[in-house]
Design a protein around this motif. Structure first.
Motif, PDB file in Angstrom:
ATOM      1  N   VAL A 224       0.829  -1.205   0.000  1.00  0.00           N
ATOM      2  CA  VAL A 224       0.000   0.000   0.000  1.00  0.00           C
ATOM      3  C   VAL A 224       0.872   1.267   0.000  1.00  0.00           C
ATOM      4  CG1 VAL A 224      -2.040  -1.042   1.037  1.00  0.00           C
ATOM      5  CG2 VAL A 224      -0.252  -0.122   2.530  1.00  0.00           C
ATOM      6  N   ALA A 225       2.172   1.087  -0.230  1.00  0.00           N
ATOM      7  CA  ALA A 225       3.109   2.212  -0.364  1.00  0.00           C
ATOM      8  C   ALA A 225       3.136   3.115   0.863  1.00  0.00           C
ATOM      9  CB  ALA A 225       2.813   3.024  -1.633  1.00  0.00           C
ATOM     10  N   CYS A 226       2.955   2.531   2.061  1.00  0.00           N
ATOM     11  CA  CYS A 226       2.968   3.357   3.272  1.00  0.00           C
ATOM     12  C   CYS A 226       4.390   3.726   3.657  1.00  0.00           C
ATOM     13  CB  CYS A 226       2.281   2.628   4.426  1.00  0.00           C
ATOM     14  SG  CYS A 226       3.196   1.190   5.039  1.00  0.00           S
ATOM     15  N   GLY A 227       5.354   2.901   3.245  1.00  0.00           N
ATOM     16  CA  GLY A 227       6.760   3.220   3.519  1.00  0.00           C
ATOM     17  C   GLY A 227       7.245   2.801   4.888  1.00  0.00           C
ATOM     18  N   VAL A 228       6.392   2.130   5.680  1.00  0.00           N
ATOM     19  CA  VAL A 228       6.802   1.807   7.056  1.00  0.00           C
ATOM     20  C   VAL A 228       7.984   0.834   7.083  1.00  0.00           C
ATOM     21  CG1 VAL A 228       5.242  -0.149   7.490  1.00  0.00           C
ATOM     22  CG2 VAL A 228       5.878   1.369   9.367  1.00  0.00           C
ATOM     23  N   CYS A 229       8.115   0.006   6.052  1.00  0.00           N
ATOM     24  CA  CYS A 229       9.259  -0.918   5.974  1.00  0.00           C
ATOM     25  C   CYS A 229      10.567  -0.148   5.982  1.00  0.00           C
ATOM     26  CB  CYS A 229       9.151  -1.795   4.722  1.00  0.00           C
ATOM     27  SG  CYS A 229       8.828  -0.896   3.198  1.00  0.00           S
ATOM     28  N   THR A 230      10.571   1.014   5.306  1.00  0.00           N
ATOM     29  CA  THR A 230      11.805   1.796   5.239  1.00  0.00           C
ATOM     30  C   THR A 230      11.987   2.660   6.487  1.00  0.00           C
ATOM     31  OG1 THR A 230      10.660   3.513   3.987  1.00  0.00           O
ATOM     32  CG2 THR A 230      11.828   1.858   2.724  1.00  0.00           C
ATOM     33  N   TYR A 231      10.876   3.141   7.046  1.00  0.00           N
ATOM     34  CA  TYR A 231      10.995   3.963   8.258  1.00  0.00           C
ATOM     35  C   TYR A 231      11.434   3.119   9.455  1.00  0.00           C
ATOM     36  CZ  TYR A 231       8.772   7.691   5.649  1.00  0.00           C
ATOM     37  OH  TYR A 231       8.506   8.644   4.698  1.00  0.00           O
ATOM     38  N   GLY A 232      11.036   1.855   9.478  1.00  0.00           N
ATOM     39  CA  GLY A 232      11.418   0.997  10.590  1.00  0.00           C
ATOM     40  C   GLY A 232      12.809   0.416  10.443  1.00  0.00           C
ATOM     41  N   CYS A 233      13.351   0.496   9.250  1.00  0.00           N
ATOM     42  CA  CYS A 233      14.604  -0.193   8.928  1.00  0.00           C
ATOM     43  C   CYS A 233      15.817   0.479   9.579  1.00  0.00           C
ATOM     44  CB  CYS A 233      14.777  -0.193   7.407  1.00  0.00           C
ATOM     45  SG  CYS A 233      16.298  -0.983   6.861  1.00  0.00           S
ATOM     46  N   PRO A 234      16.726  -0.311  10.191  1.00  0.00           N
ATOM     47  CA  PRO A 234      17.912   0.294  10.793  1.00  0.00           C
ATOM     48  C   PRO A 234      18.993   0.657   9.774  1.00  0.00           C
ATOM     49  CG  PRO A 234      17.994  -2.072  11.074  1.00  0.00           C
ATOM     50  CD  PRO A 234      16.672  -1.774  10.398  1.00  0.00           C
ATOM     51  N   SER A 235      18.878   0.140   8.540  1.00  0.00           N
ATOM     52  CA  SER A 235      19.934   0.401   7.563  1.00  0.00           C
ATOM     53  C   SER A 235      19.448   1.212   6.371  1.00  0.00           C
ATOM     54  CB  SER A 235      20.558  -0.914   7.087  1.00  0.00           C
ATOM     55  OG  SER A 235      19.572  -1.722   6.503  1.00  0.00           O
ATOM     56  N   CYS A 236      18.160   1.588   6.340  1.00  0.00           N
ATOM     57  CA  CYS A 236      17.673   2.484   5.287  1.00  0.00           C
ATOM     58  C   CYS A 236      18.173   3.886   5.604  1.00  0.00           C
ATOM     59  CB  CYS A 236      16.151   2.505   5.238  1.00  0.00           C
ATOM     60  SG  CYS A 236      15.448   1.294   4.123  1.00  0.00           S
TER      61      CYS A 236
END
Lengths: 327, 272
Positions: A224-236
């Motif tokens: 759904v393109a919320c982006g939470v995967c990247t906001y939660g990521c320690p290496s993004c």
């Protein structure tokens, strides 16, 4: 190796804070723990019992002023370099800092804002007693190698931590603790072994995640393109830079951004080279598992599992990387 | 040194190139910045309008033009709109030079063919003027430049100077009452002129659709991929390979580019 009983953690941190500003996960009042500078009397959560948000929020804050303009001059807002100790981040998070170092410190234009927080920061990384369901450290690298990213590795054995110094600085900061006996050392090794999944075949992963793999459409369909995967990521590490007007001048700040958002690559002309969820999902995976290994020989994902837990539609990166959804 | 901190620069002159494009001539306000500044053709800069934001432009001036730099801005978004409202004497910020450059040393002894469209002339103007200033190092220089209408042709005031060292061919998609030159697209003109690919390097910049057909014509003329150069465009913010936006495969356009030849481009994931 040394021993730190859990009852002694508060005292240990108090002692440490005499020479260093201590950064650790602290409860946000609800279900999460957030990295911040520990105030006197505040009790950090160093046992993996809560969902701990990535230490990225401290190393690279979601909002940070880079400079201000005042009376026609530019006022640099680079923070001063201080002595820090970061405690209670996961071993995978410590490894994520190695990925950050490649992005922010390598090359001829190192990032002074990140460097100010990283240059003199003693890293005390945690191997939790219980492996969370979402964790897949061993799929993304050799967990024993990651110990080199730490000053001290803390193995949670239930009522105590086995503290393994990895650097002179780590040895100095733990020298007041009692020595651990051989049985504790064996227990610490056994705990880390639970996270190890053997040799990682980066090349095979790269081949599986081919750019023109027809499966990308299927893999990205739920997103759904919320982006939470990247906001939660320690290496993004992707960020945006924006301006705001201030009284008598302006400020430029940096804030988190995400490759999962449409305007990340949307150009002024209206053209977008990654125009849909499929190319953006593919970019996130390939950047970590193919492009970063090509760039600096390290997988950009550390298997912390936060994107797995946070994704609202249950996209599980392990299935994609492991081949269940891309073969 | 803080790579995010711009140098202050004063807009000395604004030239209206076309109805939507202006060229800004700027000088650094700090004499030390001015003295230390050097660049190569093809490099780019991040231009700040403080309080509005930052935007990416190629350095359209040539390093052979001393004491100032120039960039051309087409009005398309927030920062470029603010720039178009700017006046001579206004202070802006510059972070430069960034990125790689055209390999002008490798090109020595070769003929050069430039095929540009519209604002795509901006990066080519830098390398064209550089090579013209070092004409003795290069063979025959040919310029084919086109735009939608005569009003959309940029840098008109320089064509006479270019003609002293190069064959310059202009074309427009649609002429007007005053236009007596050629009407037609750049790829068609290229086919008609059929310059030899022998010992020749081609540079092409312009709208993607023009580049696509220029490439077809160049291939038909026998140009090899490694002898065809362009500048790639991606959205950029940091300009130093960190913010992640201009990432294509394992390359960052802001660090590994913006100049690429087509052999390098063929190895990239085709999403740019």
């Amino acid at each position: 190796m040394k021993l730190l009983p859990k009852s002694g953690v508060a005292g240990f941190i108090k002692e440490l804070s005499k020479t260093r500003e201590v950064v650790a996960p602290v409860s946000d009042g609800e279900s999460y723990a957030v990295f911040k500078s520990v105030a006197p009397g505040e009790t950090p959560i160093i046992d993996g019992s809560r969902f701990i948000l990535s230490p990225r929020s401290w190393f690279m804050p979601g909002y940070e002023v880079l400079f201000e303009t005042k009376d026609g001059e530019i006022v640099d807002k680079t923070p001063e370099t201080k002595a820090y100790a970061t405690i209670g981040l996961y071993l995978a998070d410590a490894h994520a800092l190695e990925v950050f170092d490649r992005v922010f410190l390598d090359g001829d234009k190192p990032d002074p804002y990140y460097n100010a927080r990283r240059a003199d920061n003693a890293i005390f990384a945690l191997v939790p007693a219980k492996k969370r369901w979402s964790v897949f450290w061993g799929m993304t690298g050799n967990v024993c190698d990651w110990k080199k990213a730490c000053d001290v590795v803390m193995y949670d054995l239930g009522s105590e931590f086995v503290m393994e110094p990895m650097t002179d600085r780590g040895a100095e900061l733990t020298k007041s603790l009692a020595d651990a006996d051989d049985s504790k050392k064996a227990a610490a090794d056994a705990l880390l072994a639970r996270y190890d999944e053997g040799e990682v075949d980066v090349k095979a992963i790269g081949e599986r995640l081919m750019w023109d793999n027809p499966k990308w459409e299927e893999v990205s369909r739920k997103c759904v393109a919320c982006g939470v995967c990247t906001y939660g990521c320690p290496s993004c590490s992707c960020f945006d830079m924006r301006d705001d007007l201030k009284c008598g001048g302006a400020e430029r700040y940096r804030c988190l951004d995400s490759c999962q958002h449409a305007d990340f690559t949307l150009m002024g002309s209206g053209y977008n080279p990654r125009p849909g969820r499929m190319p953006r999902t593919r970019q996130r995976l390939l950047h970590k598992f193919k492009y970063q290994p090509e760039q600096f020989g390290m997988i950009g994902c550390v298997g912390c599992g936060r994107c797995v837990e946070l994704c609202p539609v249950g996209i599980d990166i392990r299935k994609i990387v492991g081949g269940k959804e891309t073969k | 040194m803080n790579p995010y901190k711009p140098m202050l620069a004063k807009i000395e002159k604004i030239t209206v190139e076309t109805p939507d494009t202006k060229t800004f001539k700027v000088v650094f306000t700090d004499p030390e910045d001015a003295a230390n500044f050097d660049y190569k053709p093809g490099q780019f800069q991040q231009v700040s309008v403080f309080g509005v934001g930052e935007c990416t432009f190629c350095l359209t001036s040539s390093p052979t033009m001393k004491g100032y730099i120039e960039f051309s801005a087409k009005k398309v978004g927030v920062v470029t709109s603010a720039l178009h409202e700017a006046e001579e004497g206004d202070i802006i910020g510059i972070r430069a030079p960034l990125g790689n450059h055209f390999p002008t040393d490798e090109w020595k002894g070769k003929n050069l063919l430039f095929a540009g469209g519209g604002i795509g002339m901006a990066p080519m103007r830098s390398v064209l003027n550089y090579c013209l200033a070092h004409k003795e190092d290069y063979g025959k220089i040919t310029v084919i430049y086109g735009s939608r209408t005569p009003a959309d042709l940029s840098y008109k005031y320089e064509y006479d100077e270019w003609r002293k060292g190069a064959d310059v061919y202009l074309t427009v998609d649609a002429g007007d009452d005053s236009w007596t030159g050629r009407v037609g697209h750049v790829p068609g003109y290229l086919k008609e002129l059929a310059p030899s690919s022998e010992n020749t390097v081609a540079v092409t910049c312009g709208p993607p659709i023009m580049i696509k057909f220029v490439l077809q014509e160049l291939k038909a003329l026998g140009f090899e991929d490694e002898n065809i150069y362009t500048t790639l465009e991606m959205k950029m913010k940091c300009g130093i390979g960190k913010c992640g936006r201009c990432n294509i495969g394992s390359k960052f356009v802001c660090v590994d580019g913006p100049v690429f030849n087509y052999k390098e481009i063929a190895d990239l994931p085709q999403e740019f």
